[in-house]
Scaffold this active site. Structure first.
Site, mmCIF file in Angstrom:
data_model
loop_
_atom_site.group_PDB
_atom_site.id
_atom_site.type_symbol
_atom_site.label_atom_id
_atom_site.label_comp_id
_atom_site.label_asym_id
_atom_site.label_seq_id
_atom_site.Cartn_x
_atom_site.Cartn_y
_atom_site.Cartn_z
ATOM 1 N N HIS A 166 0.838 -1.201 0.000
ATOM 2 C CA HIS A 166 0.000 0.000 0.000
ATOM 3 C C HIS A 166 0.870 1.246 0.000
ATOM 4 O O HIS A 166 1.815 1.352 0.769
ATOM 5 C CB HIS A 166 -0.904 0.020 1.240
ATOM 6 C CG HIS A 166 -2.059 -0.931 1.129
ATOM 7 N ND1 HIS A 166 -3.162 -0.842 1.928
ATOM 8 C CD2 HIS A 166 -2.274 -1.972 0.308
ATOM 9 C CE1 HIS A 166 -4.021 -1.795 1.596
ATOM 10 N NE2 HIS A 166 -3.498 -2.502 0.627
ATOM 11 N N TYR A 172 3.881 6.542 10.373
ATOM 12 C CA TYR A 172 3.065 5.388 9.987
ATOM 13 C C TYR A 172 3.893 4.358 9.218
ATOM 14 O O TYR A 172 3.826 3.163 9.510
ATOM 15 C CB TYR A 172 1.873 5.859 9.143
ATOM 16 C CG TYR A 172 0.824 4.779 8.953
ATOM 17 C CD1 TYR A 172 -0.212 4.626 9.874
ATOM 18 C CD2 TYR A 172 0.882 3.913 7.866
ATOM 19 C CE1 TYR A 172 -1.170 3.624 9.708
ATOM 20 C CE2 TYR A 172 -0.066 2.914 7.703
ATOM 21 C CZ TYR A 172 -1.098 2.779 8.617
ATOM 22 O OH TYR A 172 -2.024 1.796 8.463
ATOM 23 N N PRO A 189 -3.694 -0.539 18.799
ATOM 24 C CA PRO A 189 -3.457 -0.938 17.402
ATOM 25 C C PRO A 189 -3.644 0.166 16.364
ATOM 26 O O PRO A 189 -3.358 -0.044 15.186
ATOM 27 C CB PRO A 189 -4.491 -2.052 17.183
ATOM 28 C CG PRO A 189 -5.562 -1.784 18.174
ATOM 29 C CD PRO A 189 -4.898 -1.170 19.357
ATOM 30 N N LYS A 234 1.581 -0.676 15.068
ATOM 31 C CA LYS A 234 3.007 -0.789 15.404
ATOM 32 C C LYS A 234 3.398 -2.056 16.165
ATOM 33 O O LYS A 234 4.593 -2.367 16.270
ATOM 34 C CB LYS A 234 3.437 0.426 16.252
ATOM 35 C CG LYS A 234 3.444 1.737 15.496
ATOM 36 C CD LYS A 234 4.530 1.759 14.445
ATOM 37 C CE LYS A 234 4.409 2.941 13.524
ATOM 38 N NZ LYS A 234 4.678 2.632 12.133
ATOM 39 N N TYR A 266 -9.252 4.958 7.897
ATOM 40 C CA TYR A 266 -9.389 5.217 9.328
ATOM 41 C C TYR A 266 -10.471 6.291 9.472
ATOM 42 O O TYR A 266 -10.288 7.407 8.971
ATOM 43 C CB TYR A 266 -8.084 5.755 9.907
ATOM 44 C CG TYR A 266 -6.969 4.725 10.023
ATOM 45 C CD1 TYR A 266 -6.226 4.333 8.915
ATOM 46 C CD2 TYR A 266 -6.653 4.157 11.256
ATOM 47 C CE1 TYR A 266 -5.207 3.394 9.035
ATOM 48 C CE2 TYR A 266 -5.631 3.219 11.384
ATOM 49 C CZ TYR A 266 -4.915 2.849 10.272
ATOM 50 O OH TYR A 266 -3.907 1.927 10.399
HETATM 51 C C1 PHB Z 1 -5.244 -4.868 10.338
HETATM 52 O O1 PHB Z 1 -5.336 -5.014 9.114
HETATM 53 O O2 PHB Z 1 -5.500 -5.801 11.112
HETATM 54 C C2 PHB Z 1 -4.874 -3.549 10.906
HETATM 55 C C3 PHB Z 1 -4.437 -2.546 10.065
HETATM 56 C C4 PHB Z 1 -4.110 -1.311 10.579
HETATM 57 C C5 PHB Z 1 -4.200 -1.083 11.946
HETATM 58 C C6 PHB Z 1 -4.608 -2.089 12.792
HETATM 59 C C7 PHB Z 1 -4.957 -3.325 12.271
HETATM 60 O O3 PHB Z 1 -3.901 0.153 12.438
#
Ligand code: PHB
Ligand code: APR
Length: 391
Positions: free
Chosen positions: A72, A382, A290, A294, A199
């Site tokens: 990505h 990130y 999460p 990280k 997000y």
């Molecule tokens: C996930 O795909 O499980 C995932 C992706 C980004 C995050 C947390 C979990 O910030």
């Protein structure tokens, strides 16, 4: 039994460490409480920084990752019907890869098998001894009580493991922060309706759109910390995901839910991550919420640093790397703590009984739209800062 490095825990930290050591000709034995199917089936997060992908490649365990991982170049932030694309690659030159943690673990276990690195599953009653002198690990393996003598021990047994608790009280300083919410996560047989992660800030609470493959979606909802999964039938989950993530003309793709669970959110750090001949790595030493993706990446960074320090100790008798391990690892741990906390506080419904907090969140989101400095800061954190020998 005797080995050079006794490793407790066959998660990403323990397995990666075992393979990094094997490459340097250093022997290790991995002891894991659960069975192999459980460890490989445990659905966790799945976003790999470029540093983590690099380590997998260096270990020669990147074939499945190259085939099935989804690279990505950006993420999106969504609030009040608006979507802000964060072009991470354009801003930083780096990218991330979506690849489930359980696949990482499966690939690492396979590689241990192929390379003769012993991983003992279903061991009970692990205890650590004589951490200041001649360390050993005792455990039950079905055939009886065993003793593994080793030069050093790596505590890679996660937040609920035994290693951290083997350090005498007073020798560790623990920092805790608990959030009043958790994440309800689902895995669904549904083609992701977006190419990149979304997000979403929403008055009803945070939501995240992620994925595992072109036919599997991974989605999360902010829920109260003490929520019971029984109160979330599938229909309620989809309704809430549509409300928080949907925008006019675009909906979340629905499908059968094949896994669901609620994870509490906390921040935790144990300093200095080492005591005598015991070295902690990964979730055993620190937990991040999460939102910054990280956890796995920190675990892999810890063992990258630890394996280099162990390598210098055995090849040149130089113990300075080992002495400085915790300090080096903690630099990135605290950077990630700050970023994870920032992302969490930016995007979650705070329930502070006032609208002041949510208005600040909107002002910060707006700032990301207007300021190249602000959005670049988010992107740099990130994707993860490049790996060095002290960070
Ligand atoms: C996930 O795909 O499980 C995932 C992706 C980004 C995050 C947390 C979990 O910030
Ligand atoms: N004895 C042996 N093994 C143990 C014990 C014990 N007493 N306690 C725990 N374990 C095992 C667990 O069963 C697990 O397989 O240690 C392993 C720890 O693995 P993880 O929890 O995956 O931790 P880590 O390797 O540090 O990876 C961190 O995992 O929780 C996610 O978000 C986190 O992505 C991050 C990653």
């Amino acid at each position: 039994m005797r080995t050079q490095i006794g490793i407790v825990g066959a998660g990403p930290a323990g397995l990666t460490l075992a393979l990094l050591l094997q490459r340097q000709g250093i022997e290790a034995v991995v002891l894991e409480r659960r069975d192999r199917a459980y460890v490989e089936g445990r659905v966790r997060a799945g976003l790999l920084e470029q540093n983590t992908v690099d380590v997998m490649h260096r270990l020669g365990v990147g074939a499945n990752l190259d085939r099935d991982g989804l690279p990505h170049d950006g993420i999106s932030l969504r609030w009040q019907g608006e979507t802000l694309h964060v072009p991470m690659r354009e801003l930083t030159g780096r990218q991330v890869t979506v690849y489930g943690q359980q696949y990482v673990v499966r690939d690492l276990i396979d590689a241990c098998g192929e390379r003769g690195v012993p991983v003992h599953f279903e061991v009970d009653g692990v205890e650590l001894h004589d951490l200041a002198g001649e360390p050993s690990i005792t455990f039950d393996d079905g055939a009886g009580r065993q003793t593994l003598s080793c030069d050093l021990i790596a505590g890679c047994d996660g937040f609920h493991g035994v290693c951290r608790g083997s350090i005498p009280a007073g020798a560790l300083r623990e920092h805790h922060f608990t959030y009043p919410f958790g994440w309800l996560g689902i895995l669904a047989e549904a083609a992701p309706a977006a190419e990149e992660l979304i997000y979403a800030w929403h008055e009803r609470g945070f939501a995240l759109y992620s994925m595992r493959s072109p036919s599997i979606s991974r989605l999360y909802l902010q829920v109260p910390a003490d929520e019971s999964i029984e109160t979330w039938p599938d229909q309620r989950i989809w309704g809430e995901l549509q409300a928080r993530l949907g925008v006019p003309g675009w909906r979340v793709e629905e499908g059968p839910i094949v896994d669901k669970g609620i994870t509490p959110m906390r921040s935790f750090v144990a300093e200095p991550m080492q005591h005598g001949k015991l070295f902690l790595a990964g979730d055993a030493a620190h937990i991040v919420p999460p939102t910054g993706a990280k956890g796995l990446n920190l675990a892999v960074n810890d063992v990258r640093l630890l394996s280099e320090a162990i390598g210098r100790y055995f090849s040149a008798g130089d113990s300075s790397g080992l002495a400085g391990y915790g300090e080096a690892a903690l630099r990135r741990v605290w950077r990630a703590q700050d970023f994870s906390n920032f992302m969490t506080q930016l995007l979650h419904r705070l329930d502070d009984g006032d609208t002041f907090g949510s208005r600040l969140q909107l002002a910060r989101l707006e700032q990301l739209r207007r300021s190249t400095a602000a959005i670049t800061n988010l992107a740099e954190n990130y994707v993860g800062f490049p790996a060095t020998d002290d960070f």
